[in-house]
Design a protein around this motif. Structure first.
Motif, short mmCIF file in Angstrom:
data_model
loop_
_atom_site.label_atom_id
_atom_site.label_comp_id
_atom_site.label_asym_id
_atom_site.label_seq_id
_atom_site.Cartn_x
_atom_site.Cartn_y
_atom_site.Cartn_z
N GLY A 116 0.82 -1.21 0.00
CA GLY A 116 0.00 0.00 0.00
C GLY A 116 0.85 1.25 0.00
O GLY A 116 1.99 1.25 0.46
N GLU A 117 0.28 2.35 -0.52
CA GLU A 117 1.03 3.60 -0.58
C GLU A 117 0.09 4.77 -0.82
O GLU A 117 -0.97 4.62 -1.46
CB GLU A 117 2.05 3.52 -1.71
N THR A 118 0.47 5.95 -0.29
CA THR A 118 -0.21 7.20 -0.62
C THR A 118 0.86 8.16 -1.15
O THR A 118 1.25 9.11 -0.49
CB THR A 118 -0.93 7.81 0.60
N LEU A 119 1.32 7.89 -2.35
CA LEU A 119 2.41 8.66 -2.94
C LEU A 119 2.00 10.10 -3.26
O LEU A 119 2.85 10.98 -3.38
CB LEU A 119 2.91 7.98 -4.21
N SER A 120 0.70 10.34 -3.37
CA SER A 120 0.24 11.69 -3.67
C SER A 120 0.64 12.68 -2.58
O SER A 120 0.63 13.90 -2.80
CB SER A 120 -1.28 11.72 -3.84
N SER A 142 0.44 7.77 -7.56
CA SER A 142 -0.94 7.62 -7.12
C SER A 142 -1.00 6.83 -5.81
O SER A 142 0.03 6.47 -5.24
CB SER A 142 -1.75 6.90 -8.21
N ASP A 143 -2.21 6.58 -5.36
CA ASP A 143 -2.45 5.88 -4.09
C ASP A 143 -3.22 4.59 -4.34
O ASP A 143 -3.96 4.47 -5.32
CB ASP A 143 -3.27 6.77 -3.14
N GLY A 144 -3.09 3.65 -3.41
CA GLY A 144 -3.85 2.41 -3.51
C GLY A 144 -3.28 1.33 -2.62
O GLY A 144 -2.26 1.53 -1.95
N ALA A 145 -3.95 0.19 -2.60
CA ALA A 145 -3.48 -0.94 -1.79
C ALA A 145 -4.01 -2.25 -2.36
O ALA A 145 -5.12 -2.31 -2.89
CB ALA A 145 -3.91 -0.79 -0.34
N GLY A 184 -2.52 4.96 -12.48
CA GLY A 184 -1.21 5.54 -12.21
C GLY A 184 -0.27 4.56 -11.53
O GLY A 184 -0.50 3.35 -11.52
N ASN A 185 0.82 5.09 -10.98
CA ASN A 185 1.85 4.28 -10.33
C ASN A 185 1.71 4.42 -8.82
O ASN A 185 2.09 5.43 -8.24
CB ASN A 185 3.23 4.74 -10.79
#
Length: 352
Positions: free
Chosen positions: A162-166, A180-183, A304-305
């Motif tokens: 998971g990540e919240t790169l934004s 982008s964000d996601g998990a 996105g990434n």
């Protein structure tokens, strides 16, 4: 002993940011100077290279651990297991929880511990820890989970990416449009009737390559000089990935004992469409083969990434028939592969 994926889940954030949303951004070069052309030109070139038309951002009230929990809950339900039977929770990420509008990453406690808490797991023998391995973190977590099970140290593991790169991007850096964000999450366990990991490979290149991805200040000279954002040497990463990832995939496939003609799908980290296409082309070229049609599912165009989240999210979508025309069936051979900060590369061959 067959060790494989018995359940998957993903969480795709609801906020959609389209490329046109960046038309009024002030993009600057590494020297802090404005570019000599309009943002429309920057965005057009960006999309032609990366393939990204839009990306997803998490709602302000959700952190990375929350996204991981939502994906994990779906994976557990999909696997049909009791959460109290989990031996390990491995959470792959890079920046911890970063509250919306804040600049400091938070990993105390670990995100895996936070997910265990949110899942309300009471069993103290369920060990929760984080994996910091760049974008290949989820794959590395799966490899570790498989090793735990194979050695007898575990029976059931939950691996999350998971990540919240934004929340760690410099708005003045045109590369900010990538992230982008996601998990995504998966349950790994021994299952005589299920899938099987047939072979794997992991590599770290740190002799000159370690800082291809790094943290640095904003390109805006008027910005806070003490705040750091994700930065990258894009050309170096592209060349590195195209040189080393195909070889790692080929080595992994050879170890698995599977012929390349048996491979039905390749789930590769959604970093850059042109880079991924080049990697796959070189991988097949190593075997004197042409790239088969529809071999590589892509989600980067719309999502996105999201770093460690891209592969588990992509596999979940394909596995559940939500990314046409792609799908997987029992017995199919697929390859998972990734490259990212470190510089790390890994892969595993999997029979569904």
């Amino acid at each position: 002993m067959k060790i494989g994926i018995t359940g998957t889940g993903s969480y795709i954030p609801s906020v959609i940011a389209k490329n046109e949303d960046f038309l009024n951004h002030e993009f600057l070069g590494t020297d802090g100077a404005k570019f000599g052309y309009e943002n429309a030109v920057i965005i057009e070139k960006f999309q032609s290279i990366t393939g990204i038309a839009e990306r997803r951002y998490a709602l302000p009230e959700l952190n990375t651990s929350d996204l991981g929990h939502l994906a994990a809950d779906k994976a557990l339900q999909d696997a049909g297991i009791d959460k109290e039977d989990l031996d390990y929770i491995i959470f792959a990420h890079n920046f911890g929880d970063i509250e919306h509008g804040k600049i400091q990453g938070d990993t105390l406690p670990s995100l895996a511990t936070r997910v265990k808490h949110l899942l309300r797991i009471k069993n103290p023998k369920c060990v929760a820890y984080d994996m910091i391995f760049g974008c290949p973190g989820w794959i590395e977590g799966v490899i570790q989970a498989s090793a735990f099970i194979k050695s007898g140290l575990a029976k059931k593991c939950l691996v999350i990416g998971g990540e919240t790169l934004s929340r760690v991007v410099d708005e003045h850096d045109r590369d900010s449009m990538i992230y982008s964000d996601g998990a995504g999450a998966a349950v790994i366990e021994a299952n005589p009737d299920g899938g099987e990991i047939l072979g794997h490979a992991s590599l770290t290149f740190a002799n000159g390559e370690a800082y291809y991805l790094f943290f640095d200040k904003t390109y805006n000279e008027g910005g806070c000089s003490n705040t750091r954002y994700i930065k990258m040497h894009g050309r170096k990463i592209y060349e590195f990935a195209c040189t080393h990832v195909p070889k790692a995939m080929a080595d992994c496939l050879e170890k698995s004992g599977v012929d390349i003609d048996e491979v039905k799908k390749i789930f590769i980290h959604q970093a850059n469409e042109k880079m991924d296409e080049a990697i796959i082309k070189r991988f097949y070229r190593l075997h004197n083969k042409e790239v088969p049609e529809n071999i590589m599912p892509m989600s980067i165009h719309k999502l996105g990434n999201s770093s460690v989240a891209t592969i588990p999210t992509l596999y979940d979508l394909v596995r559940k028939g939500e990314l046409e025309p792609h799908g997987v069936e029992k017995g199919d051979v697929v390859i998972f592969a990734s490259v990212g900060a470190g510089m790390n590369i890994n892969a595993f061959v999997y029979r569904v």
